[in-house]
Design a protein around this motif. Structure first.
Motif, PDB file in Angstrom:
ATOM      1  N   VAL A   1       3.115   6.304  -1.819  1.00 45.26           N
ATOM      2  CA  VAL A   1       1.836   5.750  -1.329  1.00 45.26           C
ATOM      3  C   VAL A   1       2.109   4.659  -0.295  1.00 45.26           C
ATOM      4  O   VAL A   1       1.491   4.618   0.774  1.00 45.26           O
ATOM      5  CB  VAL A   1       1.013   5.203  -2.520  1.00 45.26           C
ATOM      6  N   GLU A   2       3.058   3.761  -0.631  1.00 47.33           N
ATOM      7  CA  GLU A   2       3.305   2.628   0.279  1.00 47.33           C
ATOM      8  C   GLU A   2       3.843   3.110   1.619  1.00 47.33           C
ATOM      9  O   GLU A   2       3.455   2.591   2.670  1.00 47.33           O
ATOM     10  CB  GLU A   2       4.274   1.617  -0.353  1.00 47.33           C
ATOM     11  N   GLU A   3       4.723   4.115   1.571  1.00 46.69           N
ATOM     12  CA  GLU A   3       5.248   4.635   2.848  1.00 46.69           C
ATOM     13  C   GLU A   3       4.125   5.265   3.670  1.00 46.69           C
ATOM     14  O   GLU A   3       4.030   5.087   4.881  1.00 46.69           O
ATOM     15  CB  GLU A   3       6.356   5.662   2.586  1.00 46.69           C
ATOM     16  N   SER A   4       3.248   5.964   2.995  1.00 46.51           N
ATOM     17  CA  SER A   4       2.148   6.602   3.713  1.00 46.51           C
ATOM     18  C   SER A   4       1.202   5.564   4.318  1.00 46.51           C
ATOM     19  O   SER A   4       0.698   5.733   5.433  1.00 46.51           O
ATOM     20  CB  SER A   4       1.374   7.529   2.775  1.00 46.51           C
ATOM     21  N   LEU A   5       0.989   4.469   3.565  1.00 47.99           N
ATOM     22  CA  LEU A   5       0.054   3.452   4.067  1.00 47.99           C
ATOM     23  C   LEU A   5       0.678   2.585   5.152  1.00 47.99           C
ATOM     24  O   LEU A   5      -0.029   1.867   5.860  1.00 47.99           O
ATOM     25  CB  LEU A   5      -0.420   2.564   2.903  1.00 47.99           C
ATOM     26  N   SER A   6       2.014   2.643   5.300  1.00 47.82           N
ATOM     27  CA  SER A   6       2.661   1.820   6.326  1.00 47.82           C
ATOM     28  C   SER A   6       2.308   2.374   7.714  1.00 47.82           C
ATOM     29  O   SER A   6       2.013   3.570   7.855  1.00 47.82           O
ATOM     30  CB  SER A   6       4.181   1.845   6.132  1.00 47.82           C
ATOM     31  N   PRO A   7       2.328   1.502   8.724  1.00 43.62           N
ATOM     32  CA  PRO A   7       1.945   1.968  10.073  1.00 43.62           C
ATOM     33  C   PRO A   7       2.796   3.141  10.565  1.00 43.62           C
ATOM     34  O   PRO A   7       2.300   3.997  11.302  1.00 43.62           O
ATOM     35  CB  PRO A   7       2.178   0.734  10.951  1.00 43.62           C
ATOM     36  N   GLN A   8       4.057   3.203  10.128  1.00 46.04           N
ATOM     37  CA  GLN A   8       4.922   4.294  10.595  1.00 46.04           C
ATOM     38  C   GLN A   8       4.665   5.596   9.841  1.00 46.04           C
ATOM     39  O   GLN A   8       5.104   6.655  10.288  1.00 46.04           O
ATOM     40  CB  GLN A   8       6.411   3.930  10.406  1.00 46.04           C
ATOM     41  N   GLY A   9       4.011   5.508   8.696  1.00 45.28           N
ATOM     42  CA  GLY A   9       3.803   6.698   7.878  1.00 45.28           C
ATOM     43  C   GLY A   9       2.487   7.378   8.207  1.00 45.28           C
ATOM     44  O   GLY A   9       2.407   8.209   9.083  1.00 45.28           O
ATOM     45  N   GLN A  10       1.471   7.019   7.430  1.00 45.23           N
ATOM     46  CA  GLN A  10       0.099   7.511   7.675  1.00 45.23           C
ATOM     47  C   GLN A  10      -0.067   9.003   7.382  1.00 45.23           C
ATOM     48  O   GLN A  10      -1.019   9.643   7.844  1.00 45.23           O
ATOM     49  CB  GLN A  10      -0.340   7.203   9.127  1.00 45.23           C
ATOM     50  N   GLN A  11       0.872   9.555   6.544  1.00 45.06           N
ATOM     51  CA  GLN A  11       0.768  10.992   6.247  1.00 45.06           C
ATOM     52  C   GLN A  11      -0.581  11.366   5.645  1.00 45.06           C
ATOM     53  O   GLN A  11      -1.087  12.463   5.874  1.00 45.06           O
ATOM     54  CB  GLN A  11       1.895  11.422   5.295  1.00 45.06           C
ATOM     55  N   HIS A  12      -1.185  10.468   4.870  1.00 51.16           N
ATOM     56  CA  HIS A  12      -2.479  10.782   4.237  1.00 51.16           C
ATOM     57  C   HIS A  12      -3.571  11.084   5.258  1.00 51.16           C
ATOM     58  O   HIS A  12      -4.558  11.742   4.950  1.00 51.16           O
ATOM     59  CB  HIS A  12      -2.918   9.627   3.322  1.00 51.16           C
ATOM     60  N   ARG A  13      -3.368  10.587   6.501  1.00 49.71           N
ATOM     61  CA  ARG A  13      -4.401  10.791   7.521  1.00 49.71           C
ATOM     62  C   ARG A  13      -4.518  12.257   7.946  1.00 49.71           C
ATOM     63  O   ARG A  13      -5.483  12.639   8.619  1.00 49.71           O
ATOM     64  CB  ARG A  13      -4.142   9.899   8.752  1.00 49.71           C
ATOM     65  N   ARG A  14      -3.535  13.074   7.565  1.00 48.74           N
ATOM     66  CA  ARG A  14      -3.690  14.521   7.812  1.00 48.74           C
ATOM     67  C   ARG A  14      -4.989  15.025   7.162  1.00 48.74           C
ATOM     68  O   ARG A  14      -5.611  15.958   7.649  1.00 48.74           O
ATOM     69  CB  ARG A  14      -2.486  15.264   7.209  1.00 48.74           C
ATOM     70  N   TRP A  15      -5.384  14.380   6.076  1.00 46.89           N
ATOM     71  CA  TRP A  15      -6.573  14.834   5.331  1.00 46.89           C
ATOM     72  C   TRP A  15      -7.768  13.902   5.525  1.00 46.89           C
ATOM     73  O   TRP A  15      -8.767  14.014   4.823  1.00 46.89           O
ATOM     74  CB  TRP A  15      -6.206  14.988   3.840  1.00 46.89           C
ATOM     75  N   HIS A  16      -7.607  12.977   6.480  1.00 42.94           N
ATOM     76  CA  HIS A  16      -8.740  12.089   6.831  1.00 42.94           C
ATOM     77  C   HIS A  16      -8.447  11.496   8.208  1.00 42.94           C
ATOM     78  O   HIS A  16      -8.101  10.318   8.326  1.00 42.94           O
ATOM     79  CB  HIS A  16      -8.893  10.969   5.797  1.00 42.94           C
ATOM     80  N   ALA A  17      -8.604  12.307   9.228  1.00 43.50           N
ATOM     81  CA  ALA A  17      -8.179  11.875  10.562  1.00 43.50           C
ATOM     82  C   ALA A  17      -9.226  11.019  11.279  1.00 43.50           C
ATOM     83  O   ALA A  17      -8.957  10.470  12.345  1.00 43.50           O
ATOM     84  CB  ALA A  17      -7.850  13.099  11.414  1.00 43.50           C
ATOM     85  N   CYS A  18     -10.419  10.885  10.705  1.00 41.65           N
ATOM     86  CA  CYS A  18     -11.494  10.171  11.420  1.00 41.65           C
ATOM     87  C   CYS A  18     -11.609   8.729  10.918  1.00 41.65           C
ATOM     88  O   CYS A  18     -10.905   8.317  10.005  1.00 41.65           O
ATOM     89  CB  CYS A  18     -12.819  10.899  11.211  1.00 41.65           C
ATOM     90  N   GLY A  19     -12.521   7.982  11.510  1.00 44.70           N
ATOM     91  CA  GLY A  19     -12.769   6.611  11.084  1.00 44.70           C
ATOM     92  C   GLY A  19     -13.571   6.597   9.790  1.00 44.70           C
ATOM     93  O   GLY A  19     -14.112   7.627   9.365  1.00 44.70           O
TER      94      GLY A  19
END
Ligand code: GLY
Ligand code: MN
Ligand code: MN
Length: 535
Positions: free
Chosen positions: A420-438
């Motif tokens: 989770v922490e890696e995904s939430l880091s600015p370099q990660g953001q993998q979760h945004r694949r499933w929520h690319a909008c604002g």
């Protein structure tokens, strides 16, 4: 030789347009001349301008007119000594001589208080007062004049000749007198606009500089640029940058809603709730029918036209695998039982304020276990966003709170390929694949309100009492996403509500539109029962 109507009728198919008449007509009318046989003779003209009785064209002051002076004062204070030009815009051509229904530009609507279709071709001008004048001594920076096309009533030839303004065509319009009553503003003939705007313009100290909202009415922008060139302004880049800064300031000013605007937003949300009710009532009979997404769209849009001015944006009715398409507006799908159905819709009321609401429904009235689980995650993310939305916090804080809940759920489902922490880091953001909008935006006259503001005035700015915005997290799993388990594919969930920031914290303006799992199921059951009773 004068033509009588009978002569005209006899010579149908051989008529040639009279050049003088054509010159007086709008381009729009000229374009349609190959298919009209309208008589042009003076007998006909005299006949058309006689024999009309009194017409009831009374208008009342708009409620917004009490709020307009403060809005103008705040804008004027930012641009002392400058002439500020805010056009309504022109009707947009749909094709050939058919226009879209006119909607004034939102900056014009805000500073005049006008809504509905008032008023194509009009321009609001804030004229700087003379620094030695009594007005200036009282602290006034500008006087406002609303330039508009005079009425083309039954006393003018335009009455039947102009398809744009002629009241034979478009019905009674308020004109100078009516708009003055409605807005409380001084009004003047648009024919005087160029001369009035050119007065005392120049680059020297003490002369007047112009600022125009330039992307709204190309004719007005061209006139203003011409006046600038004729009066010593040759640096187009500089004047355009000044105009952009002016437009940006109008956008930023609209972030803080006055009490009238909050009231209009409440009306828009109440009408939107009624629209959702109509859609849910129509849902049981729509299931399995071809293009049933459009059956629901039609229900919502009919309500929007009945209760308001229009939809605030194209209604999204996205069933099943359409739901992960963020802007699914084609609405051609068939709603099937057992799917999830995402509907994003808002009524724009007559004052042009719009709601922006999304709900996601189980089409058969009951969430399956997995649907409930996924839905609850989005609901929890939205609640986290709401709790982060304190006065002084920023949109980024809302965003981060929502994203943490989504990332944690994606991790627990085994979908997120990193921690989770890696995904939430600015370099990660993998979760945004499933929520690319604002996840949040200002809302008001425009669905994406105040969009000319800079990043630091918007995303990075402190949330302040008076702001109205959405909170709209979602989860979007495309049908062909091979990185998620098959049962997640083709599912889209968004829950979107409208929020007012107050001194005490955020208020859910749309709290009356059910969204808790049990409440949604009960609401759907009530609507289905209502449909049964009506059948
Ligand atoms: N309906 C557009 C949006 O939610 O931003
Ligand atoms: Mn939205
Ligand atoms: Mn929306």
């Amino acid at each position: 030789m004068e033509e009588s109507m009978t002569d005209n009728q006899k010579s149908e198919g051989q008529l040639h347009p009279d050049e003088t008449t054509l010159a007086a007509e709008s381009t729009q009318t000229q374009r349609s001349h190959n298919r009209t046989l309208r008589p042009t003779g003076s007998t006909f003209e005299r006949f058309m301008l006689s024999g009309w009785g009194e017409e009831d064209n009374e208008v009342e002051p708009l409620e917004s007119s009490r709020f307009v002076p403060d809005r103008l004062k705040a804008l004027g204070a930012k641009f002392p000594g400058q002439r500020l030009i805010i056009p309504a815009g022109q009707a947009k051509v749909r094709n050939d001589d058919c226009d879209y229904a006119f909607r004034p530009d939102s900056a014009f609507a805000y500073y005049t208080g006008l809504g509905q279709d008032y008023e194509a071709g009009a321009v609001l001008v804030l004229n700087p007062v003379d620094p030695d004048s009594p007005e200036a001594k009282e602290g006034q920076t500008h006087t406002a004049t609303l330039y508009t096309h005079p009425r083309s009533d039954q006393t003018t030839q335009e009455y039947y000749r102009s398809a744009s303004y002629g009241e034979y065509w478009v019905g009674a319009r308020p004109g100078l007198k009516g708009l003055a009553v409605m807005t409380g503003l001084h009004t003047a003939d648009i024919a005087d606009f160029d001369d009035a705007v050119a007065k005392n313009v120049g680059p020297e100290q003490g002369a007047v500089q112009l600022r125009v909202v330039r992307n709204v009415d190309p004719q007005i922008t061209e006139s203003v640029d011409l006046i600038r060139h004729d009066n010593g302004f040759s640096d187009d880049g500089k004047t355009q940058a000044d105009d952009d800064a002016f437009y940006q300031a109008t956008s930023v000013q609209r972030m803080l809603k006055d009490s009238y605007e909050v009231g209009e937003m409440r009306k828009a949300i109440a009408a939107t709730k009624d629209g959702f009710f109509r859609m849910l009532t129509a849902l049981p009979a729509a299931i399995g029918r071809p293009r049933s997404e459009r059956i629901l769209e039609g229900q919502f849009n009919a309500n929007a036209r009945e209760q308001g001015n229009n939809e605030g944006y194209d209604t999204i009715v996205a069933s099943g695998a359409h739901a992960p398409t963020l802007h699914w507006m084609r609405n051609t799908g068939t709603i099937e039982s057992g799917e999830l159905l995402l509907i994003d819709a808002g009524v724009e009321v007559d004052s042009l304020y719009t709601a922006d609401i999304t709900r996601t429904f189980p089409t058969n009235g009951h969430f399956s276990d997995l649907q409930r689980q996924m839905y609850q995650v989005v609901l929890d993310a939205q609640q986290a966003g709401f709790e982060a939305a304190k006065p002084g916090a920023t949109y980024s804080d809302i965003h981060k709170a929502c994203m943490r809940v989504l990332a944690e759920a994606l991790y627990q489902w085994g979908i997120l390929p990193v921690s989770v922490e890696e995904s939430l880091s600015p370099q990660g953001q993998q979760h945004r694949r499933w929520h690319a909008c604002g996840v949040a935006h200002h809302l008001g006259l425009d669905v994406h309100d105040c969009s000319q503001a800079r990043y630091e005035e918007y995303q990075g700015a402190a949330l302040t009492p008076g702001m109205i915005f959405t909170i709209e997290p979602g989860l979007y799993f495309k049908e062909n996403d091979m990185l998620v388990p098959p049962e997640f594919r083709g599912v889209g969930i968004r829950i979107e509500d409208d929020v007012l920031m107050t001194e005490k914290g955020p208020e859910w303006l749309s709290i009356g539109i059910p969204k808790q799992v049990d409440d949604v199921e009960k609401w759907m059951a009530d609507c289905a029962a209502q449909a049964n009773r009506a059948a």
